[in-house]
Design an enzyme around this catalytic site. Structure first.
Site, mmCIF file in Angstrom:
data_model
loop_
_atom_site.group_PDB
_atom_site.id
_atom_site.type_symbol
_atom_site.label_atom_id
_atom_site.label_comp_id
_atom_site.label_asym_id
_atom_site.label_seq_id
_atom_site.Cartn_x
_atom_site.Cartn_y
_atom_site.Cartn_z
ATOM 1 C CG ASP A 237 4.430 1.962 -5.838
ATOM 2 O OD1 ASP A 237 3.495 2.727 -6.189
ATOM 3 O OD2 ASP A 237 4.817 1.013 -6.542
HETATM 4 C C1 BGC Z 1 2.502 1.679 -9.237
HETATM 5 C C2 BGC Z 1 3.395 2.864 -9.522
HETATM 6 C C3 BGC Z 1 2.555 4.046 -9.916
HETATM 7 C C4 BGC Z 1 1.554 4.345 -8.824
HETATM 8 C C5 BGC Z 1 0.680 5.536 -9.108
HETATM 9 C C6 BGC Z 1 1.398 2.032 -8.260
HETATM 10 O O1 BGC Z 1 0.473 0.990 -8.176
HETATM 11 O O2 BGC Z 1 3.273 0.617 -8.747
HETATM 12 O O3 BGC Z 1 4.305 2.541 -10.537
HETATM 13 O O4 BGC Z 1 3.373 5.150 -10.168
HETATM 14 O O5 BGC Z 1 0.727 3.205 -8.643
HETATM 15 O O6 BGC Z 1 -0.201 5.289 -10.132
#
Ligand code: BGC
Length: 742
Positions: A237
């Site tokens: 993530d």
């Molecule tokens: C989120 C993800 C997301 C990523 C990219 C993160 O903060 O938890 O779900 O895909 O950001 O935007």
């Protein structure tokens, strides 16, 4: 692309560069607003690929520097609504439309679906997760992934694993038994992986049993790859974890969003012997295998013109199937000729979806008011005028999203702004959305006014709205989980005025997860949950209100009577309470209905619950063994007066054995086609024997004995009961290979 040949030609620096994204602020130049991009190795023709959120549609900037045109995407309903459809075909269709939009805008991998479990009603991202049940979650996610990938782009299961809360999500350590992990939290991912073969998995922010998920070798290598045989790519993530070297060693293939410092660190670590080349090659192989499948690598030229008209129909079809009718004392459907007094700011500014990375930027959102008008329903103009006067006072005289968009196009087309401004604009748009659903006092009508309104209208419809966003959990306070006093007053006063004249009151819940209903549900005649229904909100709501479509959604979680009866609330949000760093999933496997049913607690509405305008009869249950599976057959007949669809659910009650078992567990479900009054459908559901197993700490065991097969219209309205007998224990290892039970 010949992956092995490329691996033999890449220098070690080039290999490592493939494992680290281009960075957070280097937002993809080719697709502004996409969340991430990988690095190219141009000398060998390896392109960079684009990754973009998210679960409710593609999140990219609608405007681009120096361009007049807009890059609009469709805002589909949120996942909590999609799972309420219990219809894998509809969800697959949504996935396909999202995949097509990704492909036509130059996105190679979609960062969705979210697949964590609804452990607590307050979960900040429950709107972008499917259910409290691993089977429903896994099946829905699989359908979504199949849809996305049928368009030739990748899907990403996220967030692996146990990211059930947002409070301190980047620091919290989740402590959970291996049994609960294997049967609930991992199981959803395992089912989705087996049934859809996703290109990517995103490891979660949180720690699991003391180790960051992104640095957890047991999770990423032993379970995901060794036990389940997963062959795709695993990414972090965004900015997760604290040690990139450990991440690569534990099983991460791609560090996102990445930066040059991380890349240099990996290069240094290779040079001083901390990471070996074989590990690097394994990771590079996974990255290249994924890149090779992308539209970019296959030379696809994105048109920039997805079929938004077609997709808006898809968004409508999903929305209309996911509304859940909680209560109906003959108030619904209303006559299309009825005069409606429409209250609540959400009726005029309907919340399309949750915020954060899962937001979307469509051209427009059809509010409930516009949807009703479009359907020819007459709305009380004086009430509407009151809202038209209040809302602009808070948000300026224009629709806020149109306002921001207009401003952006103006500034950006002259190239006066840069990428950072784009990001800021996007943030502002989010902030305005958030504000919009927070504080507008609802109790603005005098009793005399309401009296007159009740006199000249046939029915009152009140919308209660909430929103949610990633990064924080919802709060157990008035204005969030509980209604504010002004909202309660509105419901009380409108109900009094309308009931005095024998007229009905309907409440619409435009919400990202459950709210308290017990304190006010007796005051009103009907409650319809419309969740976060996406851009076609109003059209779908209107069709259900006037009975063009009968509601057929069912709850994907247990709606508590009292928030604090939810077992997980005992340990949420962890210890220490004011700044938790550790949360213990003390309830183990007893989450949601598994707890309520086993311990005899009454929820407000049970798992699988949802009313219809029509009635269904179940009959002719037939259960047989077919090889390693149990085949369950029965008939469902529409015996009411409206066309409708039913969700037939199968719960299995295990015999008393050595292992503790919940009272019953969902083991299969099927949504019928549209059945006209008098029409019947033969349903056949096959339950693999492995679905009956529990994890005893070492292996999966199906204990011998009589299993009750319970077929119902909800987890508590069981219509048919039969049984099968398993004569001796059957055991499986973690790869589901049969082993001895001794
Ligand atoms: C989120 C993800 C997301 C990523 C990219 C993160 O903060 O938890 O779900 O895909 O950001 O935007």
């Amino acid at each position: 692309m010949n992956v092995e040949e490329l691996i033999s030609k890449l220098s070690i620096e080039e290999k490592l560069s493939l494992l680290v994204g281009v960075g957070f602020f280097d937002v993809p130049k080719s697709v502004p607003g996409a969340a991430g991009e990988t690095r190219a190795v141009s000398r060998l023709g390896i392109p960079s690929i684009i990754l973009s959120d998210g679960p409710a549609g593609i999140r990219i900037f609608a405007v681009r520097l120096g361009e007049d045109r807009l890059y609009l995407t469709t805002a589909f309903p949120n996942e909590i609504l999609l799972s309420s459809t219990w219809n894998t075909e509809v969800v697959e269709e949504v996935g396909k439309a999202i995949g097509e939009e990704a492909r036509e805008y130059g996105v190679d991998v979609v960062l969705a679906p979210g697949l964590n479990i609804h452990r607590i009603p307050l979960g900040g991202r429950n709107f972008e997760y499917f259910s409290e049940d691993p089977l429903l979650s896994g099946e829905m996610a699989a359908a979504y992934v199949r849809g996305v990938q049928s368009a030739g782009v990748g899907a990403t299961l996220k967030h692996f694993v146990a990211n059930e809360q947002e409070t301190n999500r980047t620091r919290i350590d989740v402590v959970v038994s291996e049994r609960a992990l294997r049967e609930i939290y991992l199981r959803a991912f395992e089912i989705a992986i087996k049934k859809s073969d996703p290109w990517a998995v995103m490891a979660a922010y949180n720690k699991l049993l003391g180790k960051y998920c992104v640095q957890n070798k047991w999770l990423l290598t032993d379970v995901l790859r060794r036990d389940w045989g997963y062959k795709g790519l695993v990414m972090t993530d965004w900015l997760a974890g604290d040690n990139p070297v450990e991440q690569i060693k534990a099983g991460i293939d791609l560090i996102m969003p990445g930066d040059d410092k991380t890349l240099q660190l990996l290069i240094d670590s290779y040079r001083n012997g901390q990471i070996d080349e074989e590990t690097i090659n394994t990771r590079v192989r996974n990255v290249l295998n994924l890149i090779a499948k992308t539209p970019k690598a296959r030379g696809y030229k994105p048109s920039g013109k997805p079929d938004l008209d077609k997709h808006r129909e898809v968004a409508y079809r999903a929305a209309v199937e996911g509304f859940v009718l909680l209560k109906n004392n003959g108030a619904l459907p209303i006559k299309p000729s009825a005069k409606v007094a429409l209250f609540g700011k959400g009726s005029y500014r309907t919340a399309k979806g949750g915020l954060g990375s899962g937001t979307t930027y469509p051209l427009s959102i059809v509010s409930i008011a516009s949807g009703l008008k479009e359907a020819g329903v007459s709305i009380d103009e004086e009430v509407e005028k009151v809202y038209n006067n209040i809302l602009p006072m808070v948000f300026g005289s224009l629709d806020p999203s149109q306002f921001i968009r207009a401003m952006r196009v103006d500034v950006l087309k002259d190239k006066k702004a840069d990428m950072i401004s784009l990001l800021l604009f996007e943030l502002m748009e989010n902030a305005i959305d958030a504000l919009e659903y927070m504080q507008v006092a609802e109790d603005v009508f005098s009793e005399e006014f309401l009296d007159r309104v009740a006199e000249r209208n046939d029915v009152a419809v009140i919308t209660i709205s909430r929103t949610a966003t990633e990064g924080r959990d919802r709060n157990p306070v008035k204005g969030d989980y509980y209604l504010r006093d002004d909202e309660l007053n509105l419901i009380c006063k409108v109900s009094e005025a309308f009931h005095r004249r024998n007229k009905k009151v309907v409440v619409l819940l435009n919400i990202p997860g459950p709210i308290d209903v017990v304190s006010w549900r007796d005051l009103v005649d009907a409650i319809l949950v419309v969740w976060m229904p996406g851009q076609e909100a109003g059209r779908a709501v209107a069709d259900v209100l006037v009975g063009k479509v009968s509601p057929s959604g069912k709850l994907p979680f247990t709606w508590p009577k009292d928030l604090y009866e939810t077992p997980a609330m005992r340990t949420f949000p962890g210890e220490p309470r004011n700044d938790p760093i550790r949360v213990v999933y003390e309830e183990g496997i007893y989450i949601g209905y598994r707890y309520y049913d086993s311990f005899g607690l009454e929820p407000a509405y049970e798992f699988g619950y949802g009313l219809s305008y029509t009635d269904f009869e179940y009959r002719d249950l037939n259960i047989s063994f077919e090889g390693e599976a149990v085949k369950v057959r029965f008939k469902v007949k529409n015996v009411g007066g409206y066309p409708g669809k039913e969700v037939a659910q199968i719960y299995v009650r295990a015999p008393r054995g050595k292992l503790d078992k919940p009272f019953q567990e969902l083991k299969g479900f099927k949504k019928t086609r549209l059945l006209n009054p008098g029409e019947e459908e033969d349903i056949e559901i096959v339950i693999p024997i492995t679905y009956l197993a529990s994890f005893n700490g070492f292996k999966w065991v199906v204990e011998k004995g009589v299993y009750e097969i319970r077929v119902g219209t909800s987890s508590r309205k069981i219509k048919l009961v039969g049984s099968i007998e398993i004569e001796k224990d059957v055991c499986f290892d973690v790869k589901w290979e049969k082993i001895g039970c001794g």
